[in-house]
Design an enzyme around this catalytic site. Sequence first.
Site, PDB file in Angstrom:
ATOM      1  N   HIS A 222       0.879  -1.196   0.000  1.00 58.98           N
ATOM      2  CA  HIS A 222       0.000   0.000   0.000  1.00 58.98           C
ATOM      3  C   HIS A 222       0.904   1.229   0.000  1.00 58.98           C
ATOM      4  O   HIS A 222       1.466   1.598   1.031  1.00 58.98           O
ATOM      5  CB  HIS A 222      -0.900  -0.003   1.244  1.00 58.98           C
ATOM      6  CG  HIS A 222      -1.877   1.124   1.280  1.00 58.98           C
ATOM      7  ND1 HIS A 222      -3.226   0.928   1.520  1.00 58.98           N
ATOM      8  CD2 HIS A 222      -1.725   2.469   1.108  1.00 58.98           C
ATOM      9  CE1 HIS A 222      -3.851   2.095   1.501  1.00 58.98           C
ATOM     10  NE2 HIS A 222      -2.957   3.055   1.254  1.00 58.98           N
TER      11      HIS A 222
ATOM     12  N   HIS B  70       1.644   5.339  -1.650  1.00 55.14           N
ATOM     13  CA  HIS B  70       1.279   6.528  -2.434  1.00 55.14           C
ATOM     14  C   HIS B  70       2.540   7.122  -3.045  1.00 55.14           C
ATOM     15  O   HIS B  70       3.444   7.523  -2.315  1.00 55.14           O
ATOM     16  CB  HIS B  70       0.608   7.577  -1.534  1.00 55.14           C
ATOM     17  CG  HIS B  70      -0.682   7.096  -0.949  1.00 55.14           C
ATOM     18  ND1 HIS B  70      -1.896   7.287  -1.572  1.00 55.14           N
ATOM     19  CD2 HIS B  70      -0.948   6.400   0.188  1.00 55.14           C
ATOM     20  CE1 HIS B  70      -2.860   6.747  -0.833  1.00 55.14           C
ATOM     21  NE2 HIS B  70      -2.312   6.187   0.238  1.00 55.14           N
TER      22      HIS B  70
ATOM     23  N   ARG C 199       2.177   9.494  -5.659  1.00 54.99           N
ATOM     24  CA  ARG C 199       1.796  10.805  -6.223  1.00 54.99           C
ATOM     25  C   ARG C 199       2.227  10.927  -7.685  1.00 54.99           C
ATOM     26  O   ARG C 199       2.407   9.952  -8.385  1.00 54.99           O
ATOM     27  CB  ARG C 199       2.378  11.967  -5.394  1.00 54.99           C
ATOM     28  CG  ARG C 199       2.239  11.831  -3.893  1.00 54.99           C
ATOM     29  CD  ARG C 199       0.810  11.807  -3.421  1.00 54.99           C
ATOM     30  NE  ARG C 199       0.718  11.956  -1.973  1.00 54.99           N
ATOM     31  CZ  ARG C 199      -0.275  11.491  -1.258  1.00 54.99           C
ATOM     32  NH1 ARG C 199      -1.265  10.818  -1.794  1.00 54.99           N
ATOM     33  NH2 ARG C 199      -0.311  11.684   0.052  1.00 54.99           N
TER      34      ARG C 199
ATOM     35  N   LYS D  53      -8.941  -0.254  -5.820  1.00 56.85           N
ATOM     36  CA  LYS D  53      -9.022   0.361  -4.501  1.00 56.85           C
ATOM     37  C   LYS D  53     -10.338   1.107  -4.346  1.00 56.85           C
ATOM     38  O   LYS D  53     -10.648   2.003  -5.139  1.00 56.85           O
ATOM     39  CB  LYS D  53      -7.845   1.336  -4.332  1.00 56.85           C
ATOM     40  CG  LYS D  53      -7.878   2.159  -3.054  1.00 56.85           C
ATOM     41  CD  LYS D  53      -7.543   1.337  -1.831  1.00 56.85           C
ATOM     42  CE  LYS D  53      -7.700   2.115  -0.537  1.00 56.85           C
ATOM     43  NZ  LYS D  53      -6.636   3.087  -0.307  1.00 56.85           N
TER      44      LYS D  53
ATOM     45  N   HIS E 209     -10.468   1.155   1.749  1.00 56.40           N
ATOM     46  CA  HIS E 209     -10.240   2.086   2.855  1.00 56.40           C
ATOM     47  C   HIS E 209     -11.495   2.016   3.722  1.00 56.40           C
ATOM     48  O   HIS E 209     -12.518   2.612   3.380  1.00 56.40           O
ATOM     49  CB  HIS E 209     -10.010   3.509   2.330  1.00 56.40           C
ATOM     50  CG  HIS E 209      -9.727   4.489   3.425  1.00 56.40           C
ATOM     51  ND1 HIS E 209      -8.568   5.237   3.492  1.00 56.40           N
ATOM     52  CD2 HIS E 209     -10.438   4.832   4.531  1.00 56.40           C
ATOM     53  CE1 HIS E 209      -8.587   5.990   4.575  1.00 56.40           C
ATOM     54  NE2 HIS E 209      -9.721   5.765   5.231  1.00 56.40           N
TER      55      HIS E 209
ATOM     56  N   HIS F  40      -4.679  -0.759   5.742  1.00 61.03           N
ATOM     57  CA  HIS F  40      -4.148  -0.027   6.900  1.00 61.03           C
ATOM     58  C   HIS F  40      -5.050  -0.154   8.133  1.00 61.03           C
ATOM     59  O   HIS F  40      -5.569   0.841   8.637  1.00 61.03           O
ATOM     60  CB  HIS F  40      -3.897   1.443   6.574  1.00 61.03           C
ATOM     61  CG  HIS F  40      -4.962   2.143   5.768  1.00 61.03           C
ATOM     62  ND1 HIS F  40      -6.290   2.147   6.112  1.00 61.03           N
ATOM     63  CD2 HIS F  40      -4.895   2.857   4.625  1.00 61.03           C
ATOM     64  CE1 HIS F  40      -6.980   2.834   5.229  1.00 61.03           C
ATOM     65  NE2 HIS F  40      -6.149   3.263   4.310  1.00 61.03           N
TER      66      HIS F  40
ATOM     67  N   ASP G 154       1.441   2.549   3.567  1.00 64.07           N
ATOM     68  CA  ASP G 154       0.593   3.736   3.411  1.00 64.07           C
ATOM     69  C   ASP G 154       1.447   5.000   3.512  1.00 64.07           C
ATOM     70  O   ASP G 154       0.977   6.039   3.987  1.00 64.07           O
ATOM     71  CB  ASP G 154      -0.552   3.768   4.428  1.00 64.07           C
ATOM     72  CG  ASP G 154      -1.652   4.731   4.001  1.00 64.07           C
ATOM     73  OD1 ASP G 154      -1.653   5.160   2.832  1.00 64.07           O
ATOM     74  OD2 ASP G 154      -2.504   5.067   4.841  1.00 64.07           O
TER      75      ASP G 154
ATOM     76  N   HIS H  35       3.226  14.431   1.681  1.00 66.51           N
ATOM     77  CA  HIS H  35       2.641  15.729   1.355  1.00 66.51           C
ATOM     78  C   HIS H  35       3.756  16.751   1.517  1.00 66.51           C
ATOM     79  O   HIS H  35       4.634  16.571   2.372  1.00 66.51           O
ATOM     80  CB  HIS H  35       1.500  16.083   2.323  1.00 66.51           C
ATOM     81  CG  HIS H  35       0.292  15.211   2.191  1.00 66.51           C
ATOM     82  ND1 HIS H  35      -0.701  15.431   1.266  1.00 66.51           N
ATOM     83  CD2 HIS H  35      -0.079  14.099   2.880  1.00 66.51           C
ATOM     84  CE1 HIS H  35      -1.636  14.509   1.382  1.00 66.51           C
ATOM     85  NE2 HIS H  35      -1.285  13.671   2.356  1.00 66.51           N
TER      86      HIS H  35
HETATM   87  O1  DOR Z   1      -3.351   9.428   5.814  1.00 68.42           O
HETATM   88  C1  DOR Z   1      -3.707   9.123   4.688  1.00 68.42           C
HETATM   89  N1  DOR Z   1      -3.155   9.676   3.592  1.00 68.42           N
HETATM   90  N2  DOR Z   1      -4.683   8.223   4.546  1.00 68.42           N
HETATM   91  C2  DOR Z   1      -5.225   7.951   3.360  1.00 68.42           C
HETATM   92  O2  DOR Z   1      -6.125   7.168   3.301  1.00 68.42           O
HETATM   93  C3  DOR Z   1      -4.778   8.659   2.138  1.00 68.42           C
HETATM   94  C4  DOR Z   1      -3.431   9.170   2.294  1.00 68.42           C
HETATM   95  C5  DOR Z   1      -3.074  10.175   1.229  1.00 68.42           C
HETATM   96  O3  DOR Z   1      -3.280   9.875   0.052  1.00 68.42           O
HETATM   97  O4  DOR Z   1      -2.565  11.230   1.577  1.00 68.42           O
HETATM   98 ZN    ZN Z   2      -3.334   5.054   1.577  1.00 66.08          ZN
END
Ligand code: DOR
Ligand code: ZN
Length: 335
Positions: A12, A14, A16, A95, A134, A168, A240, A244
């Site tokens: 899992h 991300h 981006r 997902k 989720h 998660h 996960d 950011h």
């Molecule tokens: O904390 C999280 N960030 N939980 C999520 O389900 C999505 C993820 C995100 O994409 O930033």
């Molecule tokens: Zn996630």
Amino acid sequence: MQITLKTPLDMHLHLRDHEMLQTVAPLSAETFSAAIIMPNLVPPVTTIEEVIAYKERISKATGNLNFDPLMTLFFKNDYSYDFLKQAKAHITAIKLYPAGITTNSESGVSSIDSENLRHTLEAMSELEIPLCIHGETDGFVMDREKEFVPIYEDLAKNYPNLKIIMEHITTKDSVEALDRHPNLYATITLHHLLITLDDVAGGMLKPHLFCKPIAKRYEDREALLKVALEAHPKVMFGSDSAPHPQHAKEACGCAAGVFTAPIALQVLAELFETHNKLDNLQSFISDNAQKIYHYTPSPKAVVLEKKPFTVPETYDNVVPMYAGEEIAWSITSLS
Ligand code: DOR
Ligand code: ZN
């Protein structure tokens, strides 16, 4: 002390897009053989063309690091059987996000029940496409996952041939549901094995530990730790890791997500060692996922040693978990 992990998998992740992709993708690709790539881009990944193009951008960003991005589609309830049949060659899973529950999930599903989703879930069952969920309602923040467990169970019962991955998980309730249904599985993050709500909000507010689902109670963390440390065959590692930019985390209106990709293996080694369970880390980090997803990664080996490593303050404009702190284990060789 040292350990060699073979073919680590992050089930899992991300990554981006654009500049952020260039920053974070190599960090996962260096140490992991493969990862399940989340589709919550803006706009979300909903077509085969978008899956293929995103996969190409990831492959370009990870160059020759020998990393397999396992692609996903963002669940839409109007996917036809024929579309899914074609998509299957390009994806590993789909997902499902409840609408608006987390980052970029506005176009998710607003009513999740087995009847409403019948057409799509029957097609996925028949085509053997796993469903990653989720699992949170829009209830009180500490109860959202607990309230979603009956929904997981309804789906698991009604679609016995559908592989459902509770993503998660953060609660004892989800851990207990695992053994009640043969087709329910779970990913567990690093941060939910380490922190509780006390670490996020019990003292000074820690925006870099704020994520969805929010970290829960001590008894929840204990339940997660138990199944992770014993490498319960239905659980697997999914970081996960959700980067950011620093300004979006250290803001009034903090984005949800903990960035753990660059330190995940080192901190997992420390955690499993502390509990005398280092022998089980290989199953948690790769072997269980290989069995659950019927996936064989190409070879990669990561050697970790108990030797201090100071975590960088930032990776470009992203702040990792343990930024600036010393952790006990380091990666000493990659092959
Ligand atoms: O904390 C999280 N960030 N939980 C999520 O389900 C999505 C993820 C995100 O994409 O930033
Ligand atoms: Zn996630």
